[in-house]
Design a protein around this motif. Structure first.
Motif, PDB file in Angstrom:
ATOM      1  N   ASP A  50       0.818  -1.214   0.000  1.00 45.24           N
ATOM      2  CA  ASP A  50       0.000   0.000   0.000  1.00 45.24           C
ATOM      3  C   ASP A  50       0.850   1.263   0.000  1.00 45.24           C
ATOM      4  OD1 ASP A  50      -2.294  -1.455  -0.164  1.00 45.24           O
ATOM      5  OD2 ASP A  50      -3.210  -0.674   1.661  1.00 45.24           O
ATOM      6  N   ASP A  51       2.171   1.090   0.011  1.00 39.50           N
ATOM      7  CA  ASP A  51       3.065   2.227  -0.225  1.00 39.50           C
ATOM      8  C   ASP A  51       3.171   2.546  -1.707  1.00 39.50           C
ATOM      9  OD1 ASP A  51       4.379  -0.332  -0.421  1.00 39.50           O
ATOM     10  OD2 ASP A  51       6.297   0.704  -0.559  1.00 39.50           O
ATOM     11  N   LEU A  52       2.787   1.605  -2.562  1.00 40.70           N
ATOM     12  CA  LEU A  52       2.909   1.801  -4.012  1.00 40.70           C
ATOM     13  C   LEU A  52       1.664   2.463  -4.588  1.00 40.70           C
ATOM     14  CD1 LEU A  52       4.627  -1.481  -5.271  1.00 40.70           C
ATOM     15  CD2 LEU A  52       5.656   0.760  -4.845  1.00 40.70           C
ATOM     16  N   THR A  53       1.385   3.645  -4.122  1.00 39.55           N
ATOM     17  CA  THR A  53       0.301   4.465  -4.661  1.00 39.55           C
ATOM     18  C   THR A  53       0.914   5.818  -4.999  1.00 39.55           C
ATOM     19  OG1 THR A  53      -0.289   4.970  -2.368  1.00 39.55           O
ATOM     20  CG2 THR A  53      -1.572   3.288  -3.474  1.00 39.55           C
ATOM     21  N   GLY A  57       3.024  11.113  -3.036  1.00 34.06           N
ATOM     22  CA  GLY A  57       4.056  10.323  -2.372  1.00 34.06           C
ATOM     23  C   GLY A  57       3.560   8.982  -1.883  1.00 34.06           C
ATOM     24  N   GLY A  58       2.253   8.732  -2.008  1.00 32.37           N
ATOM     25  CA  GLY A  58       1.703   7.414  -1.720  1.00 32.37           C
ATOM     26  C   GLY A  58       1.502   7.103  -0.255  1.00 32.37           C
ATOM     27  N   GLY A  59       0.731   6.049  -0.013  1.00 39.34           N
ATOM     28  CA  GLY A  59       0.488   5.597   1.347  1.00 39.34           C
ATOM     29  C   GLY A  59      -0.938   5.149   1.558  1.00 39.34           C
ATOM     30  N   ASN A  60      -1.140   4.459   2.674  1.00 34.03           N
ATOM     31  CA  ASN A  60      -2.422   3.801   2.927  1.00 34.03           C
ATOM     32  C   ASN A  60      -3.581   4.762   3.136  1.00 34.03           C
ATOM     33  OD1 ASN A  60      -1.403   4.622   5.533  1.00 34.03           O
ATOM     34  ND2 ASN A  60      -2.841   3.205   6.476  1.00 34.03           N
ATOM     35  N   LYS A  61      -3.305   5.995   3.527  1.00 32.82           N
ATOM     36  CA  LYS A  61      -4.393   6.937   3.805  1.00 32.82           C
ATOM     37  C   LYS A  61      -5.221   7.244   2.555  1.00 32.82           C
ATOM     38  CE  LYS A  61      -2.864   7.459   8.038  1.00 32.82           C
ATOM     39  NZ  LYS A  61      -3.577   6.913   9.210  1.00 32.82           N
ATOM     40  N   LEU A  62      -4.663   6.977   1.381  1.00 30.11           N
ATOM     41  CA  LEU A  62      -5.417   7.238   0.155  1.00 30.11           C
ATOM     42  C   LEU A  62      -6.661   6.352   0.072  1.00 30.11           C
ATOM     43  CD1 LEU A  62      -2.553   7.673  -2.461  1.00 30.11           C
ATOM     44  CD2 LEU A  62      -4.068   9.453  -1.562  1.00 30.11           C
ATOM     45  N   ARG A  63      -6.607   5.164   0.660  1.00 31.90           N
ATOM     46  CA  ARG A  63      -7.793   4.300   0.634  1.00 31.90           C
ATOM     47  C   ARG A  63      -8.948   4.969   1.383  1.00 31.90           C
ATOM     48  NH1 ARG A  63      -7.169  -0.856  -1.361  1.00 31.90           N
ATOM     49  NH2 ARG A  63      -5.036  -1.670  -1.482  1.00 31.90           N
ATOM     50  N   LYS A  64      -8.671   5.541   2.542  1.00 35.28           N
ATOM     51  CA  LYS A  64      -9.715   6.240   3.296  1.00 35.28           C
ATOM     52  C   LYS A  64     -10.162   7.484   2.539  1.00 35.28           C
ATOM     53  CE  LYS A  64      -7.448   4.944   7.641  1.00 35.28           C
ATOM     54  NZ  LYS A  64      -6.852   5.465   8.880  1.00 35.28           N
ATOM     55  N   HIS A  90      -1.381  11.373   6.848  1.00 35.48           N
ATOM     56  CA  HIS A  90      -2.762  11.649   6.435  1.00 35.48           C
ATOM     57  C   HIS A  90      -2.915  13.091   5.977  1.00 35.48           C
ATOM     58  CE1 HIS A  90      -7.060  12.312   6.542  1.00 35.48           C
ATOM     59  NE2 HIS A  90      -6.899  13.193   7.504  1.00 35.48           N
ATOM     60  N   ALA A  91      -2.312  14.027   6.693  1.00 26.30           N
ATOM     61  CA  ALA A  91      -2.412  15.435   6.309  1.00 26.30           C
ATOM     62  C   ALA A  91      -1.795  15.662   4.932  1.00 26.30           C
ATOM     63  CB  ALA A  91      -1.728  16.306   7.359  1.00 26.30           C
ATOM     64  N   ARG A  92      -0.614  15.086   4.712  1.00 31.03           N
ATOM     65  CA  ARG A  92       0.039  15.230   3.407  1.00 31.03           C
ATOM     66  C   ARG A  92      -0.835  14.706   2.284  1.00 31.03           C
ATOM     67  NH1 ARG A  92       2.640  10.723   1.163  1.00 31.03           N
ATOM     68  NH2 ARG A  92       3.164  10.030   3.258  1.00 31.03           N
ATOM     69  N   LEU A  93      -1.408  13.532   2.476  1.00 30.57           N
ATOM     70  CA  LEU A  93      -2.202  12.941   1.404  1.00 30.57           C
ATOM     71  C   LEU A  93      -3.556  13.621   1.244  1.00 30.57           C
ATOM     72  CD1 LEU A  93      -1.184   9.228   1.868  1.00 30.57           C
ATOM     73  CD2 LEU A  93      -0.579  10.766  -0.005  1.00 30.57           C
ATOM     74  N   LEU A 326       1.014 -12.029   6.240  1.00 26.31           N
ATOM     75  CA  LEU A 326       0.922 -10.851   5.372  1.00 26.31           C
ATOM     76  C   LEU A 326       1.092  -9.587   6.199  1.00 26.31           C
ATOM     77  CD1 LEU A 326       0.267  -9.626   2.561  1.00 26.31           C
ATOM     78  CD2 LEU A 326      -2.138  -9.579   3.272  1.00 26.31           C
ATOM     79  N   PHE A 327       2.008  -8.740   5.778  1.00 27.38           N
ATOM     80  CA  PHE A 327       2.224  -7.448   6.417  1.00 27.38           C
ATOM     81  C   PHE A 327       1.775  -6.357   5.459  1.00 27.38           C
ATOM     82  CE2 PHE A 327       4.786  -3.681   7.409  1.00 27.38           C
ATOM     83  CZ  PHE A 327       4.547  -3.553   8.770  1.00 27.38           C
ATOM     84  N   ILE A 328       0.964  -5.432   5.932  1.00 26.71           N
ATOM     85  CA  ILE A 328       0.521  -4.335   5.072  1.00 26.71           C
ATOM     86  C   ILE A 328       1.485  -3.160   5.236  1.00 26.71           C
ATOM     87  CG2 ILE A 328      -1.323  -2.709   4.520  1.00 26.71           C
ATOM     88  CD1 ILE A 328      -3.345  -4.756   5.378  1.00 26.71           C
ATOM     89  N   MET A 329       2.210  -2.854   4.156  1.00 26.07           N
ATOM     90  CA  MET A 329       3.130  -1.709   4.152  1.00 26.07           C
ATOM     91  C   MET A 329       2.317  -0.443   3.913  1.00 26.07           C
ATOM     92  SD  MET A 329       6.677  -2.861   2.303  1.00 26.07           S
ATOM     93  CE  MET A 329       7.340  -1.221   2.592  1.00 26.07           C
ATOM     94  N   THR A 330       2.322   0.441   4.886  1.00 29.68           N
ATOM     95  CA  THR A 330       1.418   1.584   4.862  1.00 29.68           C
ATOM     96  C   THR A 330       2.008   2.834   4.221  1.00 29.68           C
ATOM     97  OG1 THR A 330       2.129   2.153   7.102  1.00 29.68           O
ATOM     98  CG2 THR A 330       0.157   0.795   6.884  1.00 29.68           C
TER      99      THR A 330
END
Length: 343
Positions: A50-53, A57-64, A90-93, A326-330
């Motif tokens: 989930d870092d590959l977004t 700059g990417g990250g898991n907060k994009l899903r929310k 989260h603020a950055r994204l 499974l580890f979720i890379m955030t």
């Protein structure tokens, strides 16, 4: 424990009644880490990237933010205000998603982490917030950021702006839908790859990722205790209470007929250290281990601490050789630059 198998599941979840703005390029891959797996005695460690977004700059907060931005735009918002610590991913994204959508963005950031070195104050996410065009309100660590954000929203509304206020970490029930969708995505990928996971390991900060996964799995008939979280923000009891409440409210948005049992929310506190954003030796070891063995970069606040929990669980014998974890890379890569002195 219920594990992911190749049986048919009623997925993907039907979330079509909830407004959504696409921010991801598609499903993020699940990858085996072979060198690290050998290093850890034969437990097969997989990562969901989930870092590959790409956005911001990417990250898991994009899903929310897919669901939060969807709700904001559906309500006619032209300004979004959110809260976080000074180095908030989260603020950055949120700033990036707002820039892409043509919305104004204001960030209410507190100095909640007791660090005052130059890198923490001026590098990392805070640099990117400025480049992304957000207005930053810099508050002391004791300030009530959400109260300030609500008051600021009223000021902007008085000026004729239409304002959407986003909570800490984007972790409202609506935001948590992003990780409910991710639960279905994981099941789909596991089936396609013929995998079953003994555990899915994640960090727990504001609780939204954990709550969303729990709600998604519960809606699909999978025991949410499949998810093992390490708290990186609150004490274990508070993290549990927050996550359990959010998971229940998120599940109500998906399937009001289902319930989540309290025992299904599994959170451990051994990696918190001195508190949110405070480095630990185990985090440093985990970041260096994953970087040196697999060329992947964990962040020091969230994934570094959670992966430290995973490695210690493996070394203590909680997982056995041949099991899949499974580890979720955030994401959160900019945080490494803000924590230069910690390494």
């Amino acid at each position: 424990m219920t594990t992911v198998t190749n049986a048919a599941f009623p997925y993907p979840l039907d979330l079509s009644r909830h407004a959504r703005r696409a921010l991801l390029e598609g499903p993020t891959p699940i990858q085996l880490l072979p060198r690290l797996s050998r290093e850890l005695g034969g437990v097969n460690v997989y990562v969901k990237r989930d870092d590959l977004t790409g956005l911001g700059g990417g990250g898991n907060k994009l899903r929310k933010l897919e669901f939060l931005m969807g709700e904001a735009l559906a309500a006619g918002a032209n300004t979004i205000v959110t809260v976080g610590a000074r180095q908030s991913n989260h603020a950055r994204l949120t700033a990036a998603a707002a820039a892409q959508a043509g919305l104004q963005c204001e960030l209410v950031l507190t100095r909640a982490v007791p660090r005052d070195d130059f890198e923490y104050r001026e590098n990392g996410n805070i640099l990117l917030d400025d480049l992304l065009g957000a207005r930053v309100h810099d508050l002391p660590g004791t300030a009530n950021a959400l109260a300030f954000a609500q008051a600021r929203a009223e000021e902007l509304r008085a000026q004729g702006r239409s304002v959407y206020v986003c909570p800490l970490g984007g972790s409202s029930p609506v935001g948590c839908l992003g990780y409910a969708a991710c639960a279905a995505e994981i099941l789909t990928q596991a089936q396609a790859q013929g995998l079953r996971f003994a555990r899915i390991v994640i960090p727990n900060g504001s609780g939204g990722m954990h709550a969303g996964l729990a709600a998604g799995f519960a809606a699909l008939g999978i025991d949410p205790s499949l998810v093992l979280a390490y708290t990186v923000l609150a004490k274990t009891e508070q993290a549990y209470a927050t996550t359990f409440e959010k998971a229940g409210k998120t599940l109500e948005l998906i399937d009001p007929a289902r319930r989540i049992e309290g025992a299904s929310i599994v959170i451990e506190g051994a990696q918190l250290g001195d508190g949110y954003g405070m480095p630990t030796d185990a985090m440093r070891e985990a970041v260096r281990l994953v970087a040196s063995k697999e060329g992947l970069l964990l962040d020091p606040v969230y994934s570094g601490k959670a992966f430290a929990g995973l490695t210690q669980a493996v070394r203590s014998g909680r997982f056995t050789s041949g099991e899949n974890v499974l580890f979720i890379m955030t994401g959160g890569l900019p945080g490494l630059f803000a924590y230069r002195s910690a390494f």
